[in-house]
Design an enzyme around this catalytic site. Structure first.
Site, mmCIF file in Angstrom:
data_model
loop_
_atom_site.group_PDB
_atom_site.id
_atom_site.type_symbol
_atom_site.label_atom_id
_atom_site.label_comp_id
_atom_site.label_asym_id
_atom_site.label_seq_id
_atom_site.Cartn_x
_atom_site.Cartn_y
_atom_site.Cartn_z
ATOM 1 N N LEU A 122 0.853 -1.199 0.000
ATOM 2 C CA LEU A 122 0.000 0.000 0.000
ATOM 3 C C LEU A 122 0.885 1.244 0.000
ATOM 4 C CD1 LEU A 122 -2.867 -0.973 2.494
ATOM 5 C CD2 LEU A 122 -2.518 -1.604 0.090
ATOM 6 N N GLY B 84 -0.761 6.609 0.422
ATOM 7 C CA GLY B 84 -0.763 7.755 1.349
ATOM 8 C C GLY B 84 0.020 8.937 0.791
ATOM 9 N N ARG C 180 1.791 15.155 6.329
ATOM 10 C CA ARG C 180 2.584 15.674 7.450
ATOM 11 C C ARG C 180 4.076 15.776 7.124
ATOM 12 N NH1 ARG C 180 1.733 12.624 12.683
ATOM 13 N NH2 ARG C 180 0.479 11.104 11.570
ATOM 14 N N ASP D 282 5.300 2.796 3.699
ATOM 15 C CA ASP D 282 5.922 3.786 4.600
ATOM 16 C C ASP D 282 6.518 3.124 5.830
ATOM 17 O OD1 ASP D 282 3.728 3.066 6.070
ATOM 18 O OD2 ASP D 282 2.896 5.080 6.256
#
Ligand code: UD1
Ligand code: CA
Length: 458
Positions: free
Chosen positions: A11, A14, A18, A108
């Site tokens: 995945l 994102g 931030r 991530d």
């Protein structure tokens, strides 16, 4: 290990708001390689038979990174971020056509180790339909909690926002990494709903659904630092620090001496031979290979790849580099080469026993075996438009403060007198000297002193 085929779904949708960056989060680097690159490498290392990467809309640079590092991977787009369950289903085509195990990783989360994923596949081998990689969180705030039965089996995963006070007291948390061995996984994921605090389709809900179908769910645990997810530049630096500490430990275990390991910076692909000594404050960029018995003195900057070139850097057996040396892409140092202080080498090979001990730039060149490049020598490789090469033969002696203007060939055994600017080829065993003849005026200095110390005129 399992002989079932393995699909890994990564995945990467994102945006990482931030991070405050124009670049998608997963392209930020740890140890010289994008976080996505680390996860793709782990997937290859696991022997994945197929890889599916889920990206967000407009993530063209993420697509190119996948194309570059894993050309066989399939790329899917999740059009809207509706939750991790929905994200995995974006790869429906890969999942539906796959027969075997499926692992879901986050791009991530760059520090997960192969051993943990192998333990998860082991649990699937032993009959689990679902396996989750869990960890004991120092601070569980925000994580999904793993709710286990008295037999240790996994009953459900409860997201922080949906958890009861009793469930919140659980410190065993979901890393996000999940494994499945389910015939119709897509069909099962389709049954995940979004009736929860966030209104999202939660992948972790697959656990309860699978159990409802009589499948077994289990937990494999790993240390917390393996599953650090990066959401900010601060966490990126934390991931880097953890990675560096591991890599230094691995290098020392493999026979590298580091005088002050905490000051040595490595890249994902730094390769060392045995009995290498690395003094403090040395930076290894990507693409560096160091052979046995090399000594790298303090404060060196070494890189085999940069923004322009991926030519690599090789430092041959017994060679000594630094202190304060800079070695750039395309540099090949043979055996027992000496590179001393304030020397820069780029796209050049220095053959066995060659020396450049002080204050020198060697660019776009070959320096033959045993040649000695004197202090302050500059290889003038650039004319403002193009780069040209200098070839220095075996055993050549270049006197200090010489300028070698490319293109140029200096034959084996030749001498270049100190202070010369050499623009034409030099024959082997010749002396090339290019400087004004020295004039000497006897007693000039003595007369000058007398004159200057006498009464001032006027
Ligand atoms: C998730 C898990 C939680 C776990 C935690 C570990 C869910 C519902 N919860 O929570 O149990 O403890 O990870 O860090 O899965 N993503 C998409 N598309 C989406 C949503 C997310 O690609 O629609 C990606 C994100 O970019 C991210 C990852 O999935 O890389 C996790 O999503 P995120 O929303 O951050 O989940 P958490 O709330 O951290
Ligand atoms: Ca001159």
């Amino acid at each position: 290990m399992s002989d079932r085929s393995l699909l890994i779904v990564i995945l990467a949708a994102g945006k990482g708001t931030r991070m405050k960056s124009a670049q998608p989060k997963v392209l930020h680097k740890v140890a010289g390689r994008s976080m996505l690159g680390h996860v793709l490498a782990l997937s290859a290392d696991m022997g994945a038979t197929s890889i599916a990467v889920v990206v967000g809309p407009g993530m063209d640079d993420v697509r190119s990174e996948v194309g570059l590092l894993a050309p066989d991977a399939r790329i899917f787009e999740q059009s809207e971020q509706k939750g991790t369950g929905d994200a995995v289903l974006a790869a429906r085509d890969s999942i539906a056509s796959h027969n075997g195990d499926v692992l879901v990783l986050y791009a991530d989360t760059p520090l997960t180790r192969k051993a943990s994923l192998e333990a998860m596949r082991g649990a699937l081998d032993e009959g689990a339909g679902v396996c989750v990689l869990g960890f004991e969180a120092a601070d569980p705030t925000g994580y999904g909690r793993l709710l286990t039965g008295s037999d240790g089996a996994l009953m459900a995963i409860r997201e922080h926002k949906d958890a009861s006070p009793e469930e919140l007291s659980v410190s065993l948390c979901n890393s996000g990494v999940m494994g499945f061995r389910i015939d119709d996984l897509a069909g099962l994921l389709d049954r995940i709903g979004n009736d929860n605090a966030k209104g999202e389709y939660y992948l972790p809900d697959a656990v309860e659904i699978a159990r409802g179908e009589g499948l077994h769910a289990s937990v494999v645990t790993c240390p917390e630092d393996e599953v650090l997810g990066v959401n900010s530049r601060g966490q990126l630096a934390t991931a880097e620090a953890i990675w560096q500490q591991r890599a230094r430990g691995d290098a020392m275990a493999a026979g590298v001496t580091m005088v002050a390991p905490e000051t040595v910076w490595l890249s994902y692909d730094t390769a060392f031979g045995c009995d290498v000594v690395v003094e403090p404050n040395v930076y290894f960029g990507p693409g560096v290979r160091v052979e046995d018995n090399v000594h790298i003195r303090a404060n060196c900057y070494l890189e085999g790849f940069d923004g322009k070139s991926r030519a690599g850097l090789r430092i041959g057996r017994g060679t000594s580099v630094g202190p304060f040396a800079r070695l750039r892409p395309g540099t090949k140092l043979g055996q027992d080469v000496h590179i001393g202080n304030f020397v820069e080498v780029k796209n050049a090979s220095m053959e066995d026993g060659a020396k450049a001990n002080h204050l020198t730039y060697v660019g776009d060149a070959r320096v033959g075996p045993g040649a000695n490049i004197g202090a302050g020598t500059i290889f003038c490789n650039y004319d403002g438009f193009s780069k040209n090469r200098v070839d220095v033969g075996a055993g050549v002696f270049i006197g200090s403060n010489s300028a070698l203007v490319a293109p140029l060939m200096i034959g084996d055994g030749a001498y270049v007198a100190a202070g010369s600017t050499i623009t034409s080829d030099v024959e082997g065993d010749a002396l090339a000297i290019e400087r004004s003849a020295q004039a000497e005026k006897p007693q000039w200095a003595a007369h000058y002193r007398i004159k200057m110390s006498g009464p001032k005129p006027g």
